[in-house]
Design an enzyme around this catalytic site. Structure first.
Site, mmCIF file in Angstrom:
data_model
loop_
_atom_site.group_PDB
_atom_site.id
_atom_site.type_symbol
_atom_site.label_atom_id
_atom_site.label_comp_id
_atom_site.label_asym_id
_atom_site.label_seq_id
_atom_site.Cartn_x
_atom_site.Cartn_y
_atom_site.Cartn_z
ATOM 1 N N ASP A 217 -14.393 2.606 37.675
ATOM 2 C CA ASP A 217 -13.700 1.411 38.164
ATOM 3 C C ASP A 217 -13.213 1.713 39.578
ATOM 4 O O ASP A 217 -13.794 2.543 40.274
ATOM 5 C CB ASP A 217 -12.563 1.030 37.222
ATOM 6 C CG ASP A 217 -12.279 -0.471 37.218
ATOM 7 O OD1 ASP A 217 -12.150 -1.038 38.315
ATOM 8 O OD2 ASP A 217 -12.178 -1.070 36.140
ATOM 9 N N HIS A 240 -15.717 1.571 42.079
ATOM 10 C CA HIS A 240 -15.728 0.216 42.631
ATOM 11 C C HIS A 240 -15.050 0.138 43.985
ATOM 12 O O HIS A 240 -14.741 -0.941 44.465
ATOM 13 C CB HIS A 240 -15.049 -0.753 41.658
ATOM 14 C CG HIS A 240 -15.784 -0.917 40.367
ATOM 15 N ND1 HIS A 240 -15.336 -1.738 39.351
ATOM 16 C CD2 HIS A 240 -16.948 -0.364 39.918
ATOM 17 C CE1 HIS A 240 -16.191 -1.670 38.326
ATOM 18 N NE2 HIS A 240 -17.165 -0.840 38.645
#
Length: 395
Positions: A217, A240
């Site tokens: 993430d 991310h």
């Protein structure tokens, strides 16, 4: 000016912490409280007792966790304490494999002033079984335990600590003042769900320096109420990217301001530098302002620079909804490297509250083989571009 003063205070805290750590006279070794480094025995009670005695002692004190492997269930280290408290983790701490062993957090520091948590030890969240279970079990909680959280901690210094395979995120601050993360190493597979590296919420004066973060993430997530955040010399990938948001989904959220990201590298990430807000209405606008991104290297990054004010992963937002987050005074300076998508700079701002004073200064992004010619997209944005612009600026 306020951001510079707070960052200077963080650096001063680091200097004081490093100079004073060697002068500690009162040590509380968890082995003297019944801890067993066999990787199987539950050491939670021993850790809590050592913390309690240290926290209630005067002067500079240290909780010592020697080399070895320690199985630990949820522990909550609660203050206030009487003096500077150091937790020296030299061994490896292992969490239970059960994804429901704790609510929200595994290792938690609360209401502590003047705290140092140092390595070279490692936190092992044993997340793989939880990820697999939650993929199959639709009733699984969306929020798995974060490995280490800091709630209402003032003057915290976390350094030379490693975290692997968290169930949820790795580190989180909430309601904190003057926190420094230095030389932390964070690792989880690129496909592991919700394993944010460092999440910052409702905190003032957070510095992240010389970290190496690879997750499934956001490497770093900055959310509601965060201000005066400095991120420097961080390597991010996979993950991310370095993200602000998502913001603007709830009326109780607070403004985000004074964020500086400098001398960082993002490699093989799904986003680079991202600001995202929900396409939903609020009772009053939320303000996001005074961001500086400078000297950033991108290597094979999807969406190198992106402002997304149409964020709506659930698909329940109306086509008529526009984000009520006001974004202003954001500069991207000396951003260079390779993009793995055709849109190198994508500025999708709110139709109701257009972005103001967005600056692109010396942007040099090129396509990876097979991607095709790069372009930039702008909507509902006011600003200017300076210096080299590759691809051509849309401002």
């Amino acid at each position: 000016m306020a951001a510079k003063v707070l960052f200077a205070l963080c650096l001063l805290l680091v200097f004081i912490a490093e100079s004073q750590a060697t002068k500690v006279k009162n040590f509380f070794n968890v082995m003297n409280y019944g801890a067993t480094a066999d990787g199987k025995t539950d050491n939670s009670a021993a850790f809590m007792k050592a913390w309690s005695d240290a926290c209630n002692s005067n002067g500079k004190v240290a909780v010592m966790i020697p080399r070895g492997t320690y199985f630990v269930k949820q522990v909550i280290f609660k203050g206030p304490c009487k003096g500077l408290t150091i937790v020296r983790i030299e061994g490896d701490l292992i969490a239970p494999s059960d994804p429901f062993f704790a609510k929200d957090t595994w290792i938690n520091f609360r209401y502590v002033k003047n705290l140092i948590v140092s390595g070279p030890g490692r936190l092992d969240g044993q997340g793989s079984s939880a990820w697999e279970d939650c993929t199959k079990n639709h009733n699984c909680r969306p929020s798995l335990p974060i490995s280490m959280t800091f709630d209402f901690v003032t003057n915290g210094y976390i350094h030379h600590l490693s975290s692997i395979n968290s169930k949820g995120g790795h580190f989180k601050t909430y309601g904190c003042e003057n926190m420094t993360f230095k030389k932390v190493k964070i690792s989880a597979p690129g496909d592991s769900p919700n394993t944010d590296g460092i999440k910052i919420a409702n905190s003032n004066g957070v510095a992240i320096d010389r970290g190496n973060i690879g997750t499934g993430d956001d490497c770093i997530a900055i959310i509601s109420g965060s201000k005066n955040v400095s991120i420097s010399d961080v390597f991010c990938g996979p993950g991310h990217g370095i993200s602000v948001g998502s913001l603007g989904h709830n009326d109780w959220e607070q403004n985000v301001e004074n964020i500086k990201v400098k001398n960082c590298t993002l490699s093989d990430t799904t986003n680079g530098l991202r600001i995202k807000s929900w396409a939903t209405p609020l009772s009053k606008p939320l303000k996001v302002s005074n961001f500086v991104y400078e000297d950033i290297v991108m290597n094979n990054v999807y969406n190198p620079i992106i402002i997304d004010q149409e964020y709506c992963p659930s698909g329940t937002c109306s086509n008529k909804d526009a984000s009520h987050v006001e974004i202003s005074d954001v500069s991207f300076k000396n951003i260079r490297g390779s993009s793995n998508t055709q849109v190198a700079v994508n500025l999708k701002c709110s139709a109701k509250f257009p972005c103001k004073n967005i600056i692109l200064d010396t942007i040099d992004l090129w396509q990876n083989r097979g991607v095709g010619r790069l372009s930039n997209l702008c909507s509902n944005v006011n600003g200017a571009s300076y210096g080299k612009q590759n691809p051509s600026s849309c401002l």
